[in-house]
Each structure stands twice: as C-alpha cells, then as structure tokens.
Write a protein that holds these residues in place. Structure first.
Motif, PDB file in Angstrom:
ATOM      1  N   GLU A 171       0.816  -1.137  -0.045  1.00 45.33           N
ATOM      2  CA  GLU A 171      -0.047  -0.011   0.022  1.00 45.33           C
ATOM      3  C   GLU A 171       0.962   1.143  -0.069  1.00 45.33           C
ATOM      4  O   GLU A 171       0.207   2.300  -0.277  1.00 45.33           O
ATOM      5  CB  GLU A 171      -0.868   0.100   1.311  1.00 45.33           C
ATOM      6  N   GLN A 172       2.038   1.155   0.433  1.00 44.91           N
ATOM      7  CA  GLN A 172       2.969   2.375   0.244  1.00 44.91           C
ATOM      8  C   GLN A 172       3.399   2.468  -1.291  1.00 44.91           C
ATOM      9  O   GLN A 172       4.323   2.309  -1.597  1.00 44.91           O
ATOM     10  CB  GLN A 172       4.273   2.009   1.048  1.00 44.91           C
ATOM     11  N   ARG A 173       2.406   3.304  -1.808  1.00 41.73           N
ATOM     12  CA  ARG A 173       2.765   3.756  -3.264  1.00 41.73           C
ATOM     13  C   ARG A 173       3.757   4.516  -3.849  1.00 41.73           C
ATOM     14  O   ARG A 173       4.241   4.770  -4.875  1.00 41.73           O
ATOM     15  CB  ARG A 173       1.448   4.476  -3.729  1.00 41.73           C
ATOM     16  N   TRP A 174       4.355   5.048  -2.578  1.00 45.42           N
ATOM     17  CA  TRP A 174       5.640   5.990  -2.891  1.00 45.42           C
ATOM     18  C   TRP A 174       6.924   5.331  -2.661  1.00 45.42           C
ATOM     19  O   TRP A 174       8.160   5.813  -2.886  1.00 45.42           O
ATOM     20  CB  TRP A 174       5.339   7.229  -2.079  1.00 45.42           C
ATOM     21  N   SER A 175       6.994   3.965  -2.301  1.00 47.37           N
ATOM     22  CA  SER A 175       8.141   3.304  -2.065  1.00 47.37           C
ATOM     23  C   SER A 175       8.364   2.105  -3.064  1.00 47.37           C
ATOM     24  O   SER A 175       7.626   1.808  -3.719  1.00 47.37           O
ATOM     25  CB  SER A 175       8.120   2.728  -0.774  1.00 47.37           C
ATOM     26  N   ILE A 176       9.724   1.899  -3.281  1.00 46.18           N
ATOM     27  CA  ILE A 176      10.452   0.699  -3.940  1.00 46.18           C
ATOM     28  C   ILE A 176      10.526  -0.430  -3.164  1.00 46.18           C
ATOM     29  O   ILE A 176      11.387  -0.320  -2.309  1.00 46.18           O
ATOM     30  CB  ILE A 176      11.285   1.039  -4.842  1.00 46.18           C
ATOM     31  N   GLN A 177       9.902  -1.409  -3.102  1.00 46.88           N
ATOM     32  CA  GLN A 177       9.983  -2.708  -2.016  1.00 46.88           C
ATOM     33  C   GLN A 177      10.577  -3.837  -2.661  1.00 46.88           C
ATOM     34  O   GLN A 177       9.981  -4.610  -3.020  1.00 46.88           O
ATOM     35  CB  GLN A 177       8.549  -3.180  -1.700  1.00 46.88           C
TER      36      GLN A 177
END
Length: 452
Positions: free
Chosen positions: A269-275
């Motif tokens: 759900e963290q659309r601003w991160s690269i996982q």
C-alpha cells in the motif's frame, strides 16, 4: 501534515511537467530519420528499433539488418505491439541522445452501479520518459514511468464493480482498482546485434516488467481511450510493476524468446516506495511478429507468494493476439487475450478472456469497446469459502478530440458498462447494475514519425 504537503507538491510538479513538455520540445529539431519516416512504411515489421522510433534504413524488408536501435515495436517492458502502432509522444535530440516523453491524464466522474457501486471524481494518469543512444555496437535505453494516482484516486481506490486485487489498510480491495505506484517503472534495456537477423536483449531495473503477459493495458493501443483497468488485470498483466526484474533473451528475425527472474510479490500500500526483495519468481515468453500489423505472444511464469493476504504461490499463463491497422485518418487496434492463474495452495484455477478494440476515424473521433469474461473468487474475502464466479463486463464508449494537433490531444468522452453474473450475486450487486464514466482525456499530440 508534512506528508500531505509533499504529496501536493509532487502532484503539482507532475502535472506541470506534463503540460510544459511541448514548450521545451519546440527548441529542438527532430532527428533526420523521424523527418524521413513518412516516406517509408514498408520496413516496419523487420528492423528492430526503439519502441516508438522509426527505422533508419530505407531498403526492402528482406534486406534489412538488425540496427543498433532496440525495436520498432512500441510496448511495455520488453513486450511488443504491432510495428504499425505509433502512439502520441514528444521527441527531441540532445547531444547524441534521443529523448521521448508520453503519457495520459484522464479527469473523470466515475459512477459504478448497483448496491455496491458508488460515484466519485478521480484522475487516472501516467507519464513516461525515455532516453536512448548508441552504446558500442548496440543501443542502451533508459525508461522511467511515474503516476500521481496515489494523490488523484479516491480512497480506497478507483471504484470498479467486480474488480479485485491488492489491499487497502490491510484488507482485500473489492469493487475497486488500486492506484498505480509513483515509480511505476525505472528500467534499462540494452540491445546488441549478433548477426544480420539476431540480437541479444538485456533488460531490468528496480521497478520493471518481467517477460510475463501481453503489453499491459496502460500502453495497449486497443485500450488507449479506456480509463479503467480490465477486470482480468490480475490474471493477465498485473506484473507490469515488479520491484526487481532481470530479463534476457534473443530476437531472431521476427521472433523473440526471453526469460525473466523477478520479485513476484505485488506492491504493497506504500505507493511512494520501492519494495525490493529476492528475485525468487520466473517467467518465459515467446513473441512473434509475422507482419507489421500483427503480434502474438504466449507466456508462463511462477510467482512466489504474490498476494499479501493469500498463502502460497501461483502459476500464470497468458496468450494474446494484437492487430493494428493504420487508416487514412486514424487507426484500428484490437487485442484478443486469455489469462489464467493457478493457485497452488488451494488448487484453484481462474480464467479470464478479453476482446478489446479502439477505432480512431476522421482523426478526432474514437469508438471503443471492451468485452470480458473473468473468474472472480475474492468478491467476499471474509467468507469461509471462496467459490469462483464467472463475471461478464461489456463496455462501450467514444471520445471526440476538442484539440488535435502536434502538441496536444484533448478529448471529451464517455462509456457505459453492462454486466452478466450468477443469479446468486443479485442480492449483493443488484439484478442489472450499470456503470458509466464521463471524462476529459489529455495526452501529447501525434508525432510526425507515424507511418502514413
């Protein structure tokens, strides 16, 4: 508060950059091959040049060699559309670099019907930048795709009846399409000719698309006028944003064979991160382009623990055929697609079928349709059992360009969707739900490298 301010600033910069790009491009002359392309449309199917770029050679198809440019096929990741597809984009030359930008912004009112439907104002949007140049005997291409949908989608996402996939606040998303990630693609592609008709491909990045599935719906010419994702998105092309991908393959004349290792987990759900995570999933794909107007693909892959709320891994298969026919004042693009997911933990198999078409006629007018049959087993995530229901969705619509020139295409459009479903879903969804959208669509104008 600080997070909200950062989001607002990013949204402003995203839209401002998109709107100011034509002004920057006016200062630069287009490359010579682009200026000449209108004189040559016979060689598109054979040469391999950068997605959306013309071919430098002006010789018969049978005499073409693999040039230093990656591919004449626009697409997504390393997937191919027909070579006759040339979408709207802006192009520049700077110090030996060929620079390209394209994207789309939909601003719409979305009304989903039935008891589980809702109506909301929203914006679907994406912007892509590409930079390429010759490197040694081959060509290197960098590609970046961004989306501000985490700012412009109503929580918990875009309303879409019968859509499932991914999560919101730890719960499965149902009847909503998730927004795309800010960093939807950060990737590099290198193509190296080996012989006259053979080239080696290497592609990858921290946010990239493995060799699995067709060209994603965001970039398909047949879906260019439809704001919402297909209901079969998570059975067909949802891996278009994967956080960690390495792909290699060979282009042999009109055939491409490739394989990928990638991180199979869906974005959280963290659309601003690269996982980033281990490259523990794999895929293989074969693509054939028998003529300038046709491509076909088959792919298969294993995704390790892709779902946040479901145990186990999945096998995915896809097969598709894409057709694009340039017209005197437009284009006709059609996709026929099958996607299948087999959930290993539950031994469940889901199928999806899609027929999608967009007709551009008299330059400013577009008529489109999307017909789907999709198996859905996540409509009631809290139920003890999860049977699969066969859902049909039938969308029809049109767009009229109010502005249509080399800088911009601004159109107004609408669509309506009807559904078929088992009678046992009538209580939850109503007897005959109907959904519709009214929207403005803005994107770059048609570049002059298009085949006429």
């Amino acid at each position: 508060m600080r997070f909200a301010v950062r989001k607002a600033i990013f949204s402003f910069l995203f839209l401002a950059a998109f709107m100011l790009a034509p002004a920057w491009g006016q200062e630069v002359n287009l490359p010579v091959p682009v200026q000449r392309l209108a004189k040559n449309d016979s060689s598109a199917a054979q040469d391999t040049s950068m997605p959306g770029m013309p071919m430098p050679a002006q010789m018969p198809m049978e005499d073409q060699t693999v040039s230093y440019l990656p591919s004449p096929h626009e697409g997504s990741g390393t997937a191919w559309q027909p070579a006759s597809v040339h979408g709207p984009m802006w192009m520049w030359m700077r110090s030996g670099w060929e620079l390209m930008a394209h994207g789309v912004i939909f601003v719409d009112y979305n009304q989903q019907g039935g008891p589980r439907g809702e109506g909301k104002a929203e914006s679907v949007n994406v912007a892509m930048l590409m930079e390429q140049r010759k490197l040694g005997a081959g060509t290197i291409l960098f590609r970046e795709m961004f989306s501000a949908e985490s700012l412009t989608s109503p929580h918990p996402g875009f309303p879409e009846l019968f859509q499932t996939g991914e999560t919101y606040h730890g719960a499965a998303l149902v009847d909503h399409q998730h927004p795309h990630n800010v960093f939807a693609e950060l990737a590099m592609l290198y193509m190296l000719p080996i012989t006259k008709k053979v080239a080696w491909e290497f592609y990858g990045g921290p946010s990239a698309e493995p060799a699995l599935g067709p060209v994603t719906y965001i970039h398909r010419a047949s879906a260019a006028e439809l704001p919402l994702a297909p209901l079969g998105h998570h059975l067909q092309d949802s891996t278009h944003t994967s956080f960690g991908v390495v792909t290699t393959g060979l282009v042999i004349d009109r055939i491409k064979l490739e394989a990928s290792a990638f991180n199979g987990r869906e974005p959280n759900e963290q659309r601003w991160s690269i996982q980033l995570a281990a490259l523990d999933s794999w895929s293989g794909r074969a693509i054939v382009a028998p003529a300038a107007n046709w491509t076909a693909e088959y792919s298969i892959g294993r995704l390790e623990r892709p779902e946040a709320l479901e145990p186990g891994s999945q096998f995915r298969q896809t097969a598709s055929v894409e057709y694009s026919r340039p017209l005197a004042a437009g284009n006709w693009a059609t996709t026929l697609l099958w996607g299948r997911v087999h959930k290993i933990a539950t031994d469940a198999t889901l199928n999806s079928y899609l027929l999608e078409s967009t007709l551009n006629f008299r330059e400013r007018n577009y008529a489109f349709s999307r017909l789907e049959l999709v198996d859905k087993d996540e409509l009631f995530p809290q139920a003890a059992l999860h049977p699969a229901y066969r859902i049909g969705a039938y969308t029809f619509g049109g767009v009229r360009d109010l502005i249509h020139d080399r800088a911009w295409q601004l159109g107004v459009g609408a669509d309506v969707t009807f559904y078929s479903k088992p009678a046992m879903l009538d209580l939850a969804y109503g007897d005959h739900p109907v959904s519709f959208q009214i929207f403005l669509r803005m994107r770059p104008g048609q570049s002059n490298h298009r085949h006429h």
